[in-house]
Enzyme design. Structure first.
Site, PDB file in Angstrom:
ATOM      1  N   SER A 197     -67.197 -14.103  28.407  1.00  0.00           N
ATOM      2  CA  SER A 197     -66.386 -12.944  28.017  1.00  0.00           C
ATOM      3  C   SER A 197     -65.898 -13.072  26.590  1.00  0.00           C
ATOM      4  O   SER A 197     -65.669 -14.168  26.094  1.00  0.00           O
ATOM      5  CB  SER A 197     -65.186 -12.791  28.945  1.00  0.00           C
TER       6      SER A 197
ATOM      7  N   LYS B 250     -66.072 -14.287  36.752  1.00  0.00           N
ATOM      8  CA  LYS B 250     -66.220 -13.327  35.644  1.00  0.00           C
ATOM      9  C   LYS B 250     -66.055 -11.896  36.152  1.00  0.00           C
ATOM     10  O   LYS B 250     -65.466 -11.045  35.481  1.00  0.00           O
ATOM     11  CB  LYS B 250     -67.590 -13.497  34.972  1.00  0.00           C
TER      12      LYS B 250
ATOM     13  N   GLU C 154     -59.470  -6.768  34.066  1.00  0.00           N
ATOM     14  CA  GLU C 154     -59.583  -6.033  32.781  1.00  0.00           C
ATOM     15  C   GLU C 154     -59.451  -4.518  33.035  1.00  0.00           C
ATOM     16  O   GLU C 154     -58.750  -3.815  32.314  1.00  0.00           O
ATOM     17  CB  GLU C 154     -60.947  -6.391  32.179  1.00  0.00           C
TER      18      GLU C 154
HETATM   19  N1  LIG Z   1     -71.720  -6.249  25.413  1.00  0.00           N
HETATM   20  C1  LIG Z   1     -70.660  -6.936  25.837  1.00  0.00           C
HETATM   21  O1  LIG Z   1     -69.547  -6.817  25.322  1.00  0.00           O
HETATM   22  C2  LIG Z   1     -70.810  -7.899  26.952  1.00  0.00           C
HETATM   23  C3  LIG Z   1     -72.000  -7.997  27.675  1.00  0.00           C
HETATM   24  N2  LIG Z   1     -72.129  -8.928  28.661  1.00  0.00           N
HETATM   25  C4  LIG Z   1     -73.389  -9.064  29.395  1.00  0.00           C
HETATM   26  O2  LIG Z   1     -74.296  -9.810  28.588  1.00  0.00           O
HETATM   27  C5  LIG Z   1     -75.642  -9.341  28.788  1.00  0.00           C
HETATM   28  C6  LIG Z   1     -76.221  -8.895  27.453  1.00  0.00           C
HETATM   29  O3  LIG Z   1     -75.418  -7.841  26.965  1.00  0.00           O
HETATM   30  P1  LIG Z   1     -75.736  -7.104  25.587  1.00  0.00           P
HETATM   31  O4  LIG Z   1     -75.922  -8.111  24.510  1.00  0.00           O
HETATM   32  O5  LIG Z   1     -74.702  -6.056  25.433  1.00  0.00           O
HETATM   33  O6  LIG Z   1     -77.189  -6.490  25.804  1.00  0.00           O
HETATM   34  P2  LIG Z   1     -77.711  -5.336  26.784  1.00  0.00           P
HETATM   35  O7  LIG Z   1     -77.041  -5.434  28.089  1.00  0.00           O
HETATM   36  O8  LIG Z   1     -77.665  -4.047  26.055  1.00  0.00           O
HETATM   37  O9  LIG Z   1     -79.248  -5.791  26.977  1.00  0.00           O
HETATM   38  C7  LIG Z   1     -80.156  -5.722  25.913  1.00  0.00           C
HETATM   39  C8  LIG Z   1     -81.070  -6.919  25.947  1.00  0.00           C
HETATM   40  O10 LIG Z   1     -81.740  -6.990  27.225  1.00  0.00           O
HETATM   41  C9  LIG Z   1     -83.150  -7.120  26.979  1.00  0.00           C
HETATM   42  N3  LIG Z   1     -83.903  -6.596  28.107  1.00  0.00           N
HETATM   43  C10 LIG Z   1     -83.693  -5.448  28.786  1.00  0.00           C
HETATM   44  N4  LIG Z   1     -84.600  -5.308  29.763  1.00  0.00           N
HETATM   45  C11 LIG Z   1     -85.407  -6.399  29.716  1.00  0.00           C
HETATM   46  C12 LIG Z   1     -86.510  -6.855  30.468  1.00  0.00           C
HETATM   47  N5  LIG Z   1     -86.956  -6.146  31.517  1.00  0.00           N
HETATM   48  N6  LIG Z   1     -87.080  -8.022  30.133  1.00  0.00           N
HETATM   49  C13 LIG Z   1     -86.619  -8.744  29.105  1.00  0.00           C
HETATM   50  N7  LIG Z   1     -85.557  -8.378  28.354  1.00  0.00           N
HETATM   51  C14 LIG Z   1     -84.968  -7.223  28.654  1.00  0.00           C
HETATM   52  C15 LIG Z   1     -83.341  -6.319  25.719  1.00  0.00           C
HETATM   53  O11 LIG Z   1     -84.577  -6.616  25.138  1.00  0.00           O
HETATM   54  P3  LIG Z   1     -85.333  -5.567  24.182  1.00  0.00           P
HETATM   55  O12 LIG Z   1     -84.763  -5.769  22.827  1.00  0.00           O
HETATM   56  O13 LIG Z   1     -86.753  -5.939  24.299  1.00  0.00           O
HETATM   57  O14 LIG Z   1     -85.056  -4.194  24.724  1.00  0.00           O
HETATM   58  C16 LIG Z   1     -82.161  -6.810  24.905  1.00  0.00           C
HETATM   59  O15 LIG Z   1     -82.375  -8.082  24.357  1.00  0.00           O
HETATM   60  C17 LIG Z   1     -75.530  -8.233  29.826  1.00  0.00           C
HETATM   61  O16 LIG Z   1     -75.765  -8.753  31.105  1.00  0.00           O
HETATM   62  C18 LIG Z   1     -74.090  -7.761  29.702  1.00  0.00           C
HETATM   63  O17 LIG Z   1     -73.599  -7.186  30.892  1.00  0.00           O
HETATM   64  C19 LIG Z   1     -71.130  -9.831  28.944  1.00  0.00           C
HETATM   65  C20 LIG Z   1     -69.952  -9.773  28.261  1.00  0.00           C
HETATM   66  C21 LIG Z   1     -69.671  -8.786  27.243  1.00  0.00           C
HETATM   67  O1  LIG Z   2     -67.882  -8.088  30.381  1.00  0.00           O
HETATM   68  C1  LIG Z   2     -67.259  -7.489  29.548  1.00  0.00           C
HETATM   69  C2  LIG Z   2     -66.053  -8.078  28.919  1.00  0.00           C
HETATM   70  O2  LIG Z   2     -65.624  -9.204  29.564  1.00  0.00           O
HETATM   71  C3  LIG Z   2     -67.661  -6.092  29.176  1.00  0.00           C
HETATM   72  O3  LIG Z   2     -66.986  -5.658  28.056  1.00  0.00           O
HETATM   73  C4  LIG Z   2     -67.492  -5.249  30.369  1.00  0.00           C
HETATM   74  O4  LIG Z   2     -68.753  -5.262  31.027  1.00  0.00           O
HETATM   75  C5  LIG Z   2     -67.176  -3.811  30.119  1.00  0.00           C
HETATM   76  O5  LIG Z   2     -67.269  -3.210  31.377  1.00  0.00           O
HETATM   77  P1  LIG Z   2     -67.335  -1.649  31.598  1.00  0.00           P
HETATM   78  O6  LIG Z   2     -68.415  -1.125  30.680  1.00  0.00           O
HETATM   79  O7  LIG Z   2     -67.660  -1.518  33.034  1.00  0.00           O
HETATM   80  O8  LIG Z   2     -65.980  -1.121  31.216  1.00  0.00           O
END
Ligand SMILES: NC(=O)C1=CN([C@@H]2O[C@H](COP(=O)(O)OP(=O)(O)OC[C@H]3O[C@@H](n4cnc5c(N)ncnc54)[C@H](OP(=O)(O)O)[C@@H]3O)[C@@H](O)[C@H]2O)C=CC1
Ligand SMILES: O=C(CO)[C@H](O)[C@H](O)COP(=O)(O)O
Length: 473
Positions: free
Chosen positions: A129, A183, A190
């Site tokens: 997170s 988490k 949150e």
């Molecule tokens: N964003 C945030 O603030 C937070 C996110 N998370 C979690 O972390 C993870 C990553 O989040 P985030 O960085 O936002 O990215 P996204 O959730 O937007 O995912 C995008 C990434 O996933 C890849 N991807 C999607 N489908 C596939 C597939 N079928 N095979 C291989 N790769 C694939 C994409 O590759 P390509 O470039 O090829 O499309 C890209 O690298 C998620 O699980 C999210 O829930 C956790 C905490 C905070």
């Molecule tokens: O994991 C997180 C932070 O800890 C993401 O920010 C969270 O997934 C946001 O959730 P949502 O889009 O459902 O509000």
């Protein structure tokens, strides 16, 4: 160049910043992304920040890792994660580690861990997170999985995690899905925290007539006291922001429909299965759902009810106290859920340690978490956080304000499901006798579901349709 200490596949917001964080700490980092352009872009942007080994294929990515291999997956949860695990596993050898740092459902993590164990691979489902900024400069990390895997992996994760008073915001949470469960609850809390903040803003605007910029100042002041937290801090930023195009407050140009990716909903689904009343999180999830029904809302707009302001002395201070009290309830419920899951799945989660690793790096980081840690340090088997002396005192101090806020909101028609349900939970928990006895009577009446008596052991049934005599069930 040497092989990499660790690898990251999935170079979107989280993955690329996590990879940079490892590199900033002196590790050689293998990087890979399904779409190679993203890997190339990563190298163009960040090659000077540290030692990176880019790969265009999963096979090369795995081959570029030192043994035992440690590959972190940062891709979309669900099917994409399964697909990437399968690709990695195909090229790995016994003893290698796959770490899923995405927001996976803990049930998926349990399944994946068991399946990979059979293939001799170690699987670590880890909550991470802190969003973009946290991933880069120090997130809160919640790794689950095999304790053996943590021995090798833990030092690297602790190294890149946030630190509070020199303590890393990373600890081994427990076996299989424990890390992702924690988490998930973090995200549920949150949701509840943000809902309470949103209700506070709404009341200050509707009941007190303050403008967003003035409310921003109120939040800035609140952030100096017991409410000090990242979410209160950024609330002041968002409320103080003015839309450059229209000159209006930013909050007035954003569509009032809150979206969700799923972790809050999962928290409530799990709580229903475990029988834990996480009313604050549930109200937050349902409030987002309600906001997302514009046609229903438009149809209901003409319904009767006040939309007024209120003559309420000291509303600002009352709302602050109600917010703090409701927040204590929301966290208490989330911690109860971790207790229940820990028992159900045999995880042995250390609640004080969870409060410790949430003090920095994550979205719910707050001064308040120090008090939760102290509460569990003082009594590991605390039946509810509400009875910890510090929190019980805070709830006592907030009493009158909390009730006035809920009453005012109901009187003038401002919805406060978070405040109201938190107060109802508090009142229900402290009641000597609950009307659940009547519910039991009704269940026995229509379905012979039986009931227990206050004065002797056993279950009983009353013959409601005949002479109403009672017999042991
Ligand atoms: N964003 C945030 O603030 C937070 C996110 N998370 C979690 O972390 C993870 C990553 O989040 P985030 O960085 O936002 O990215 P996204 O959730 O937007 O995912 C995008 C990434 O996933 C890849 N991807 C999607 N489908 C596939 C597939 N079928 N095979 C291989 N790769 C694939 C994409 O590759 P390509 O470039 O090829 O499309 C890209 O690298 C998620 O699980 C999210 O829930 C956790 C905490 C905070
Ligand atoms: O994991 C997180 C932070 O800890 C993401 O920010 C969270 O997934 C946001 O959730 P949502 O889009 O459902 O509000």
């Amino acid at each position: 160049m040497d092989k990499a200490d660790i690898g990251v596949t999935g170079l979107a917001v989280m993955g690329r910043n996590l990879a940079r964080n490892f590199a900033h700490h002196g590790y050689v980092v293998a990087v890979h992304n399904r779409t190679e352009e993203r890997t190339n872009q990563f190298m163009d942007d960040y090659r000077d920040e540290g030692s990176f080994l880019p790969s265009g294929s999963v096979q090369d990515f795995v081959a570029s890792l030192n043994r035992p291999r440690k590959a972190i997956i940062m891709v979309k949860a669900g099917g994409p994660t399964d697909a990437v695990i399968e690709e990695l596993a195909a090229h790995m050898e016994p003893g290698d580690m796959i770490i899923d740092g995405g927001n996976a459902n803990f049930a998926d993590t349990r399944r994946r861990e068991a399946a990979l164990k059979e293939r001799g691979l170690l699987f670590v489902g880890s909550g991470i997170s802190g969003g973009e900024e946290g991933a880069l400069n120090g997130p809160s990390i919640m790794p689950g999985g095999d304790a053996e895997a943590y021995k090798t992996l833990g030092p690297l994760l602790e190294d890149i995690s946030a630190k509070v008073d020199g303590t890393p915001c990373c600890v081994h949470v427990g076996p299989d899905g424990a890390g992702h469960f924690v988490k998930m609850v973090h995200n549920g809390i949150e949701y509840a925290d943000m809902q309470l903040i949103a209700e506070s803003y709404d009341l200050l605007r509707q009941a007190q007539g303050l403008a967003p910029a003035e409310i921003a100042d109120v939040f800035r002041e609140w952030n100096q006291g017991e409410l000090e937290s990242y979410l209160i801090e950024i609330t002041a930023e968002v409320l103080g922001h003015v839309d450059a195009e229209t000159g209006k407050p930013f909050v007035d140009v954003v569509v009032d429909q809150a979206e969700q990716k799923g972790t809050g909903r999962w928290t409530v689904q799990s709580a229903l299965d475990l029988g834990v009343p996480v009313t604050g999180i549930a109200e937050a999830v349902f409030s987002r759902a309600l906001s997302g029904h514009p046609e229903q809302r438009a149809a209901a707009r003409a319904l009767a009810g006040p939309n007024g302001t209120a003559a309420h002395a000291n509303l600002v201070e009352d709302v602050r106290r109600a917010l703090y009290a409701s927040k204590i309830v929301a966290y208490a419920q989330g911690f109860d859920q971790m207790v229940a899951a820990s028992e159900e799945y045999g995880w042995d989660i250390d609640l004080g340690a969870m409060a410790t690793i949430w003090r920095g790096g994550c979205i719910i980081r707050a001064r308040f978490l120090d008090r939760i840690r102290e509460a569990y340090d003082a009594d590991r088997r605390l039946p509810t956080l509400l009875v910890d002396p510090t929190f019980a005192e805070a709830l006592t101090a907030a009493q009158d304000s909390w009730r006035r806020v809920v009453a005012t909101a109901a009187t003038i028609g401002v919805p406060t499901p978070g405040f109201s349900s938190a107060l109802a939970y508090y009142d229900a928990l402290r009641r000597d006798r609950l009307p659940a006895s009547l519910v039991q009577g009704l269940r026995d009446f229509f379905g012979a579901h039986t009931y227990r008596r206050v004065d002797r052991d056993g279950s009983f049934h009353t013959d409601w349709s005949a002479d109403r005599s009672e017999s042991p069930a």
